[in-house]
Design a protein around this motif. Structure first.
Motif, PDB file in Angstrom:
ATOM      1  N   GLY A   1     -30.402  25.774 -14.787  1.00 41.63           N
ATOM      2  CA  GLY A   1     -30.688  24.944 -16.013  1.00 41.63           C
ATOM      3  C   GLY A   1     -32.106  25.124 -16.630  1.00 41.63           C
ATOM      4  N   GLY A   2     -32.486  24.530 -17.720  1.00 42.32           N
ATOM      5  CA  GLY A   2     -33.792  24.625 -18.449  1.00 42.32           C
ATOM      6  C   GLY A   2     -33.771  26.000 -18.909  1.00 42.32           C
ATOM      7  N   GLN A   3     -34.697  26.793 -19.072  1.00 44.02           N
ATOM      8  CA  GLN A   3     -34.668  28.008 -19.686  1.00 44.02           C
ATOM      9  C   GLN A   3     -33.801  29.012 -19.159  1.00 44.02           C
ATOM     10  OE1 GLN A   3     -37.662  26.503 -19.230  1.00 44.02           O
ATOM     11  NE2 GLN A   3     -38.841  26.227 -21.195  1.00 44.02           N
ATOM     12  N   MET A   4     -33.552  28.833 -17.706  1.00 43.87           N
ATOM     13  CA  MET A   4     -32.678  29.962 -17.329  1.00 43.87           C
ATOM     14  C   MET A   4     -31.228  29.694 -18.023  1.00 43.87           C
ATOM     15  SD  MET A   4     -33.101  32.165 -14.940  1.00 43.87           S
ATOM     16  CE  MET A   4     -31.531  32.086 -13.785  1.00 43.87           C
ATOM     17  N   ALA A   5     -31.028  29.000 -18.635  1.00 46.04           N
ATOM     18  CA  ALA A   5     -29.636  28.522 -19.184  1.00 46.04           C
ATOM     19  C   ALA A   5     -29.812  29.051 -20.700  1.00 46.04           C
ATOM     20  CB  ALA A   5     -29.000  27.063 -19.277  1.00 46.04           C
ATOM     21  N   THR A   6     -30.651  29.823 -21.145  1.00 42.33           N
ATOM     22  CA  THR A   6     -30.915  30.272 -22.478  1.00 42.33           C
ATOM     23  C   THR A   6     -31.247  31.797 -22.598  1.00 42.33           C
ATOM     24  OG1 THR A   6     -33.189  30.007 -22.640  1.00 42.33           O
ATOM     25  CG2 THR A   6     -31.844  27.933 -22.994  1.00 42.33           C
ATOM     26  N   GLY A   7     -31.389  32.330 -23.875  1.00 41.26           N
ATOM     27  CA  GLY A   7     -31.694  33.660 -23.717  1.00 41.26           C
ATOM     28  C   GLY A   7     -32.975  34.010 -23.251  1.00 41.26           C
ATOM     29  N   VAL A   8     -33.713  32.920 -23.171  1.00 42.87           N
ATOM     30  CA  VAL A   8     -35.165  33.325 -22.966  1.00 42.87           C
ATOM     31  C   VAL A   8     -35.342  32.969 -21.289  1.00 42.87           C
ATOM     32  CG1 VAL A   8     -36.192  32.899 -25.118  1.00 42.87           C
ATOM     33  CG2 VAL A   8     -35.756  30.878 -23.401  1.00 42.87           C
ATOM     34  N   SER A   9     -34.171  33.354 -20.674  1.00 48.84           N
ATOM     35  CA  SER A   9     -34.262  32.860 -19.253  1.00 48.84           C
ATOM     36  C   SER A   9     -35.188  33.562 -18.480  1.00 48.84           C
ATOM     37  CB  SER A   9     -32.823  33.368 -18.512  1.00 48.84           C
ATOM     38  OG  SER A   9     -32.474  34.598 -18.978  1.00 48.84           O
ATOM     39  N   PRO A  10     -35.755  34.785 -18.637  1.00 45.83           N
ATOM     40  CA  PRO A  10     -37.105  35.286 -17.889  1.00 45.83           C
ATOM     41  C   PRO A  10     -38.375  34.463 -17.968  1.00 45.83           C
ATOM     42  CG  PRO A  10     -35.925  37.044 -19.129  1.00 45.83           C
ATOM     43  CD  PRO A  10     -35.471  35.626 -19.640  1.00 45.83           C
ATOM     44  N   ASN A  11     -38.374  33.352 -18.702  1.00 41.70           N
ATOM     45  CA  ASN A  11     -39.596  32.698 -18.771  1.00 41.70           C
ATOM     46  C   ASN A  11     -39.483  31.981 -17.407  1.00 41.70           C
ATOM     47  OD1 ASN A  11     -41.127  32.205 -21.129  1.00 41.70           O
ATOM     48  ND2 ASN A  11     -39.229  31.250 -22.115  1.00 41.70           N
ATOM     49  N   ASP A  12     -38.635  31.481 -16.700  1.00 44.90           N
ATOM     50  CA  ASP A  12     -38.361  30.984 -15.445  1.00 44.90           C
ATOM     51  C   ASP A  12     -38.340  32.416 -14.406  1.00 44.90           C
ATOM     52  OD1 ASP A  12     -37.996  29.801 -12.862  1.00 44.90           O
ATOM     53  OD2 ASP A  12     -36.606  28.389 -13.704  1.00 44.90           O
ATOM     54  N   PRO A  13     -39.574  32.520 -13.504  1.00 44.36           N
ATOM     55  CA  PRO A  13     -39.666  33.482 -12.573  1.00 44.36           C
ATOM     56  C   PRO A  13     -38.512  33.632 -11.809  1.00 44.36           C
ATOM     57  CG  PRO A  13     -41.829  32.486 -12.707  1.00 44.36           C
ATOM     58  CD  PRO A  13     -40.676  31.507 -13.642  1.00 44.36           C
ATOM     59  N   VAL A  14     -37.779  32.566 -11.453  1.00 40.62           N
ATOM     60  CA  VAL A  14     -36.372  32.900 -10.550  1.00 40.62           C
ATOM     61  C   VAL A  14     -35.601  33.844 -11.295  1.00 40.62           C
ATOM     62  CG1 VAL A  14     -34.947  30.986 -11.588  1.00 40.62           C
ATOM     63  CG2 VAL A  14     -34.895  31.472  -9.182  1.00 40.62           C
ATOM     64  N   PHE A  15     -35.442  34.040 -12.536  1.00 42.32           N
ATOM     65  CA  PHE A  15     -34.704  35.105 -13.178  1.00 42.32           C
ATOM     66  C   PHE A  15     -34.751  36.380 -12.533  1.00 42.32           C
ATOM     67  CE2 PHE A  15     -34.572  38.933 -15.974  1.00 42.32           C
ATOM     68  CZ  PHE A  15     -33.262  38.560 -16.855  1.00 42.32           C
ATOM     69  N   TRP A  16     -35.771  36.820 -12.051  1.00 39.41           N
ATOM     70  CA  TRP A  16     -36.008  38.139 -11.315  1.00 39.41           C
ATOM     71  C   TRP A  16     -35.363  38.176 -10.185  1.00 39.41           C
ATOM     72  CZ3 TRP A  16     -37.448  41.118 -15.466  1.00 39.41           C
ATOM     73  CH2 TRP A  16     -38.229  40.632 -16.445  1.00 39.41           C
ATOM     74  N   LEU A  17     -35.623  37.104  -9.447  1.00 39.21           N
ATOM     75  CA  LEU A  17     -34.977  36.973  -8.073  1.00 39.21           C
ATOM     76  C   LEU A  17     -33.541  36.959  -8.021  1.00 39.21           C
ATOM     77  CD1 LEU A  17     -37.947  35.829  -7.863  1.00 39.21           C
ATOM     78  CD2 LEU A  17     -37.222  35.065  -5.798  1.00 39.21           C
ATOM     79  N   HIS A  18     -32.989  36.327  -8.966  1.00 35.27           N
ATOM     80  CA  HIS A  18     -31.543  36.169  -9.406  1.00 35.27           C
ATOM     81  C   HIS A  18     -31.087  37.432  -9.735  1.00 35.27           C
ATOM     82  CE1 HIS A  18     -27.732  35.267 -10.971  1.00 35.27           C
ATOM     83  NE2 HIS A  18     -28.107  35.133 -12.075  1.00 35.27           N
ATOM     84  N   HIS A  19     -31.552  38.271 -10.664  1.00 30.60           N
ATOM     85  CA  HIS A  19     -31.193  39.607 -11.054  1.00 30.60           C
ATOM     86  C   HIS A  19     -31.389  40.529  -9.993  1.00 30.60           C
ATOM     87  CE1 HIS A  19     -29.089  39.350 -14.980  1.00 30.60           C
ATOM     88  NE2 HIS A  19     -29.786  38.409 -15.101  1.00 30.60           N
ATOM     89  N   ALA A  20     -32.376  40.350  -9.198  1.00 30.69           N
ATOM     90  CA  ALA A  20     -32.482  41.477  -8.034  1.00 30.69           C
ATOM     91  C   ALA A  20     -31.194  41.368  -7.021  1.00 30.69           C
ATOM     92  CB  ALA A  20     -33.794  41.176  -7.038  1.00 30.69           C
ATOM     93  N   PHE A  21     -30.813  40.049  -7.012  1.00 26.78           N
ATOM     94  CA  PHE A  21     -29.533  39.947  -5.898  1.00 26.78           C
ATOM     95  C   PHE A  21     -28.415  40.492  -6.741  1.00 26.78           C
ATOM     96  CE2 PHE A  21     -26.126  37.186  -3.990  1.00 26.78           C
ATOM     97  CZ  PHE A  21     -26.165  37.676  -2.877  1.00 26.78           C
ATOM     98  N   ILE A  22     -28.241  40.153  -8.031  1.00 32.16           N
ATOM     99  CA  ILE A  22     -27.154  40.876  -8.622  1.00 32.16           C
ATOM    100  C   ILE A  22     -27.168  42.343  -8.733  1.00 32.16           C
ATOM    101  CG2 ILE A  22     -26.082  41.348 -11.007  1.00 32.16           C
ATOM    102  CD1 ILE A  22     -25.619  38.574 -10.090  1.00 32.16           C
ATOM    103  N   ASP A  23     -28.290  43.144  -8.715  1.00 27.02           N
ATOM    104  CA  ASP A  23     -28.280  44.417  -8.555  1.00 27.02           C
ATOM    105  C   ASP A  23     -28.134  44.797  -7.232  1.00 27.02           C
ATOM    106  OD1 ASP A  23     -29.775  46.839  -9.894  1.00 27.02           O
ATOM    107  OD2 ASP A  23     -30.664  47.031  -7.730  1.00 27.02           O
ATOM    108  N   ARG A  24     -28.456  43.976  -6.106  1.00 27.38           N
ATOM    109  CA  ARG A  24     -28.080  44.391  -4.724  1.00 27.38           C
ATOM    110  C   ARG A  24     -26.645  44.007  -4.691  1.00 27.38           C
ATOM    111  NH1 ARG A  24     -27.481  40.870   0.025  1.00 27.38           N
ATOM    112  NH2 ARG A  24     -28.085  42.072   1.853  1.00 27.38           N
ATOM    113  N   LEU A  25     -25.951  43.011  -5.202  1.00 29.18           N
ATOM    114  CA  LEU A  25     -24.352  43.101  -5.221  1.00 29.18           C
ATOM    115  C   LEU A  25     -23.699  44.420  -5.699  1.00 29.18           C
ATOM    116  CD1 LEU A  25     -23.750  39.454  -5.874  1.00 29.18           C
ATOM    117  CD2 LEU A  25     -23.779  40.414  -3.608  1.00 29.18           C
ATOM    118  N   TRP A  26     -24.492  44.731  -6.676  1.00 31.09           N
ATOM    119  CA  TRP A  26     -23.779  46.112  -7.155  1.00 31.09           C
ATOM    120  C   TRP A  26     -23.885  47.221  -6.178  1.00 31.09           C
ATOM    121  CZ3 TRP A  26     -26.706  49.436 -11.668  1.00 31.09           C
ATOM    122  CH2 TRP A  26     -25.643  50.401 -12.081  1.00 31.09           C
ATOM    123  N   ALA A  27     -25.051  47.440  -5.752  1.00 31.39           N
ATOM    124  CA  ALA A  27     -25.271  48.461  -4.544  1.00 31.39           C
ATOM    125  C   ALA A  27     -24.211  48.201  -3.504  1.00 31.39           C
ATOM    126  CB  ALA A  27     -26.871  48.378  -4.160  1.00 31.39           C
TER     127      ALA A  27
END
Length: 284
Positions: A198-224
């Motif tokens: 939620g919060g900024q993570m639910a918008t286009g400015v989601s990288p405002n929340d540092p958790v964005f990077w940890l979330h997408h690092a896991f998405i990247d790992r799932l691709w691998a």
């Protein structure tokens, strides 16, 4: 070689260094440039027009390049820092260590979503929200309010089992691994996590929340992980496809890298493990 680790296994010193590097990028203004870039692609990527970062086959290579650029920025501050990943199929609670005051801080208060603890709370004065969708200048979260449950391991496994990377119409209506991982169809993995935070993570400015990077690092790992499980399944489309990025077509905004250049993550970094019982080669 950079090794991306599960955030749950980070030492206190690794957490501190990661947070300090984030704060320095924010102080210098470099952090907000990443937020601006992401928001521009969220707004520009449409099902019936040009699409690069979202709703398209290049969702995964685009974010891989985006994370690489950000990780390099962090390492320009502290060469020891690597992007950690958040395995939200395991660390599923607002009480997980991820949300502790010594790392990312917790959920927002009920009346306005403002995060009140941790290094990114407005009261700390070091994390103003400058690229925003409204007038609120503080980090907001509402963990578990927008959607109750994070994806489960069985849901992740059901998506990893899909043998085809993507298919026509190459947008949010497509079948295949990419779109089910992105979350426009099926069990909804990536998109659901954004809404759960939620919060900024639910918008286009989601990288405002540092958790964005940890979330997408896991998405990247799932691709691998998917690539390891389906070595005969390739990135598609290969060429001549309107409005989407083909295998050898360069991606905006960099215009110097194609999906083909990013298919092997081990050219840039490794993970502490790709499967729970099988470490990646560089981690052995």
């Amino acid at each position: 070689m950079t090794v991306r680790k599960n955030q749950a296994s980070l030492t206190s010193d690794e957490k501190r260094r990661f947070v300090d590097a984030l704060l320095e990028l924010k102080r210098s203004g470099r952090y907000d440039a990443f937020v601006t870039t992401h928001n521009a692609f969220i707004l520009g990527d449409t099902d019936n027009g040009e699409r690069t970062g979202h709703r398209s086959p290049s969702f995964l290579p685009w974010h891989r390049r985006f994370l690489l650029e950000f990780e390099r920025a962090l390492q320009s501050v502290d060469a020891s820092v690597a992007l950690p990943y958040w395995d939200w199929s395991t660390d599923r609670s607002p009480r997980s260590s991820l949300w502790a005051p010594d790392f990312l801080g917790g959920s927002g208060r009920s009346r306005d979503g403002q995060v009140m603890d941790g290094p990114f709370a407005a009261s700390a004065g070091r994390w103003p929200i400058n690229v925003r969708v409204d007038g609120r200048t503080y980090l907001r979260r509402a963990l578990g309010a927008g959607v109750r449950e994070l994806p489960t391991r069985s849901e992740v496994d059901s998506v990893l089992a899909m043998p085809t990377y993507d298919m026509a119409p190459w947008n949010s209506a497509s079948d295949g691994f990419r779109n089910h991982l992105e979350g426009w169809r099926g069990v909804n993995l990536h998109n659901r996590v954004h809404v759960w935070v939620g919060g900024q993570m639910a918008t286009g400015v989601s990288p405002n929340d540092p958790v964005f990077w940890l979330h997408h690092a896991f998405i990247d790992r799932l691709w691998a992980q998917w690539q390891r499980r389906h070595p005969g399944s390739a990135y598609v489309p290969n060429g001549g496809t309107p409005d989407v990025v083909d295998l050898h077509e360069t991606m905006k905004p960099w215009n110097d890298t194609a999906p083909a250049d990013l298919l092997d993550h081990t050219a840039f970094y490794t993970f502490d493990a790709l499967d729970a019982d099988r470490p990646s080669p560089a981690a052995r």
